[in-house]
Write an enzyme that holds these catalytic residues in place. Structure first.
Site, PDB file in Angstrom:
ATOM      1  N   HIS A 121      13.397 -21.789  -3.103  1.00 22.15           N
ATOM      2  CA  HIS A 121      13.956 -22.443  -1.919  1.00 22.15           C
ATOM      3  C   HIS A 121      13.024 -22.321  -0.726  1.00 22.15           C
ATOM      4  CE1 HIS A 121      17.925 -23.000  -3.888  1.00 22.15           C
ATOM      5  NE2 HIS A 121      17.425 -22.035  -4.643  1.00 22.15           N
ATOM      6  N   LYS A 143     -13.069  -1.162   7.764  1.00 18.55           N
ATOM      7  CA  LYS A 143     -13.043   0.234   8.235  1.00 18.55           C
ATOM      8  C   LYS A 143     -14.145   0.465   9.260  1.00 18.55           C
ATOM      9  CE  LYS A 143     -11.283   2.085   3.880  1.00 18.55           C
ATOM     10  NZ  LYS A 143     -11.618   2.849   2.691  1.00 18.55           N
ATOM     11  N   GLU A 176      -8.702  -6.841  -6.172  1.00 18.11           N
ATOM     12  CA  GLU A 176      -9.839  -5.939  -5.933  1.00 18.11           C
ATOM     13  C   GLU A 176     -10.817  -5.930  -7.105  1.00 18.11           C
ATOM     14  OE1 GLU A 176      -8.555  -2.477  -2.741  1.00 18.11           O
ATOM     15  OE2 GLU A 176      -8.841  -1.917  -4.817  1.00 18.11           O
TER      16      GLU A 176
HETATM   17  O1  PA5 Z   1      -8.083   0.868  -5.482  1.00 19.87           O
HETATM   18  C1  PA5 Z   1      -8.660   1.501  -4.616  1.00 19.87           C
HETATM   19  O2  PA5 Z   1      -9.659   2.191  -4.875  1.00 19.87           O
HETATM   20  C2  PA5 Z   1      -8.173   1.488  -3.186  1.00 19.87           C
HETATM   21  O3  PA5 Z   1      -7.087   0.654  -3.023  1.00 19.87           O
HETATM   22  C3  PA5 Z   1      -7.758   2.895  -2.795  1.00 19.87           C
HETATM   23  O4  PA5 Z   1      -6.778   3.334  -3.678  1.00 19.87           O
HETATM   24  C4  PA5 Z   1      -7.239   2.941  -1.363  1.00 19.87           C
HETATM   25  O5  PA5 Z   1      -8.216   2.449  -0.489  1.00 19.87           O
HETATM   26  C5  PA5 Z   1      -6.867   4.362  -0.984  1.00 19.87           C
HETATM   27  O6  PA5 Z   1      -7.962   5.203  -1.121  1.00 19.87           O
HETATM   28  P1  PA5 Z   1      -7.776   6.773  -1.146  1.00 19.87           P
HETATM   29  O7  PA5 Z   1      -6.927   7.141  -2.298  1.00 19.87           O
HETATM   30  O8  PA5 Z   1      -9.178   7.299  -1.274  1.00 19.87           O
HETATM   31  O9  PA5 Z   1      -7.133   7.174   0.159  1.00 19.87           O
END
Ligand code: PA5
Length: 445
Positions: free
Chosen positions: A308, A422, A287
């Site tokens: 393996h 989303k 990310e």
């Molecule tokens: O790193 C991030 O920002 C994302 O992976 C969020 O943690 C994830 O989408 C969950 O979001 P939230 O905590 O708002 O539900």
């Protein structure tokens, strides 16, 4: 506490180019430390280890104590992405491999939900909950993420029906934004104890906030030692130097990617307890760096099992990868291989040897074979897999991620691409407000 060894890359690179990338990483280090780079409103994670308030740790202890008094033996931790993987990786890394199966339990079992939309998973989770004394930690920084919201609706109804509203309010803890979001509103209305995800800490950097610390403490693990290890790493990594392990790691991975076409990094472990450290690391680096049409693809293998399965590809397949081996110097348990009079398996040459010695020889042999096969190797080492060393390792990867992403030239702290699925999902589910998108997406299918 955390060492990075790059000798296994030497035969693949030109030293002058490495020096150039060390200089780039040192510039990136300055950007991170001066806190004036892209995404600099999300740097709260940098000083979490040294600045976590004692009151937060006290509140976490109080909840664990309350749940112990109530006889809670199952804690359902609901969250996804950064609101899930940190706690999951620490609990997996520090717990007994067979904690669930052992009769003696020191602490409640922590299970996770809200990280998928599988109906079977939630139905089967409720089968387990029906047999146990349940509490719940619901974690969502935004308070609006669909997967945890769906899971929480189901778990909340179960807890309220089983224990009544007043007791439910003591069994449910929410971790969310300080002021906004549906979960904050609901918590205020229902009287849940809440913890705050600081505004300046992104999800994937939140393991040392209550997002990670509460589930980890609920599992009976040592959060203070975890923070202590992270604190040592925070101090050590703040020193600007070409030998700083975060600079070395960031420089080498960017060099291998940008100059030698190594576009996949495989994080390799030789201990099943580390498999979720790799999952956490994949989110952290994926990310943070995978944007603007660039970035190293983070992958992982669990050895020796995957030797393996994936071993063939790594040894001889497309030459696009380098490996970063998580090396743990000493095992914390002892198991010696015995001798056998008949020796039908011809293993007596190993009798008297520790299993971990064999593991280390498998690791070394594999590293050398993969170098021969064209796969550069880095090693990230810790002394042992305990709370302190793990805290240091997690902080190391966070800090190195900031340095590495700035070296690559991207903002480490945003994730604009996560929104796209989303929008489509909401359109397909006919969420109010998505009418036009629903029509448009229907025309495509
Ligand atoms: O790193 C991030 O920002 C994302 O992976 C969020 O943690 C994830 O989408 C969950 O979001 P939230 O905590 O708002 O539900």
């Amino acid at each position: 506490m955390v060492n990075v060894d790059i000798k296994g890359c030497a035969s693949f690179i030109e030293p002058a180019k490495y020096e150039a990338y060390v200089n780039k990483a040192l510039e990136a280090f300055d950007v991170l430390e001066s806190e004036n780079g892209a995404g600099n409103d999300f740097l709260g994670w940098k000083h979490l280890p040294s600045e976590v308030p004692a009151s937060i740790l006290g509140d976490i202890d109080a909840i664990c104590h309350l749940w112990k008094e109530k006889g809670v033996d199952l804690v359902i931790a609901i969250g996804i992405g950064g609101s899930y993987l940190g706690a999951k990786c620490v609990i997996e890394a520090l717990s007994h491999n067979f904690a669930r199966q052992l009769k003696h339990k020191d602490a409640p079992e922590v299970v996770f939900a809200g990280n998928n939309l599988s109906e079977e998973y939630l139905a089967e989770l409720m089968d387990l909950a029906a047999e146990r004394n349940v509490a719940c930690i619901v974690i969502s920084k935004s308070g609006t993420t669909t997967e945890p919201a769906v899971a929480f609706r189901i778990v909340k109804q179960f807890i309220e029906q089983r224990y009544g509203k007043a007791d439910a309010a003591q069994r449910i803890v929410a971790i969310t934004d300080a002021k906004k979001g549906a979960l904050k509103t609901l918590s205020t209305q229902e009287g849940y104890k809440t913890f705050v995800v600081p505004d300046n800490v992104g999800g994937r950097f939140s393991v040392l906030t209550p997002v990670g610390l509460l589930p980890i403490a609920a599992a009976g693990l040592d959060t203070k030692a975890l923070l202590e290890g992270a604190r040592k790493a925070e101090n050590a990594l703040a020193v600007k130097s070409a030998q700083n392990p975060a600079v070395v790691y960031a420089a080498m991975r960017n060099l291998l990617f940008s100059e030698y076409g190594k576009s996949t990094e495989i994080l390799v472990n030789y201990n099943p307890k580390l498999s979720f450290v790799a999952e956490w690391w994949k989110q952290l680096y994926g990310e943070s760096e995978g944007k603007d049409g660039t970035g190293i693809f983070p992958a992982s293998v669990n050895n020796t099992a995957d030797l393996h399965s994936m071993g063939q590809f790594i040894q001889q397949g497309t030459r696009i990868m380098f490996e970063t081996v998580l090396h743990v110097e000493t095992a914390q348990r002892s198991m010696v291989i015995g001798s056998d009079e008949q020796n039908l398996d011809q293993l007596n040459f190993l009798s008297g040897k520790h299993v971990e010695h064999c593991n280390h020889m498998a690791e070394l042999g594999t590293r050398l074979a993969h170098i021969d096969g064209g796969v550069p190797q880095m090693t990230v080492s810790i002394e042992k897999l305990d709370a302190q060393n793990l805290g240091a390792l997690l902080y190391f990867f966070e800090f190195a991620c900031g340095v590495s992403a700035y070296t690559l030239g991207v903002n480490p702290f945003n994730q604009p691409g996560v929104e796209d699925y989303k929008k489509n999902m909401f359109a397909l589910l006919e969420k109010p407000g998505y009418e036009e998108a629903t029509q448009a997406i229907r025309a495509r299918i």
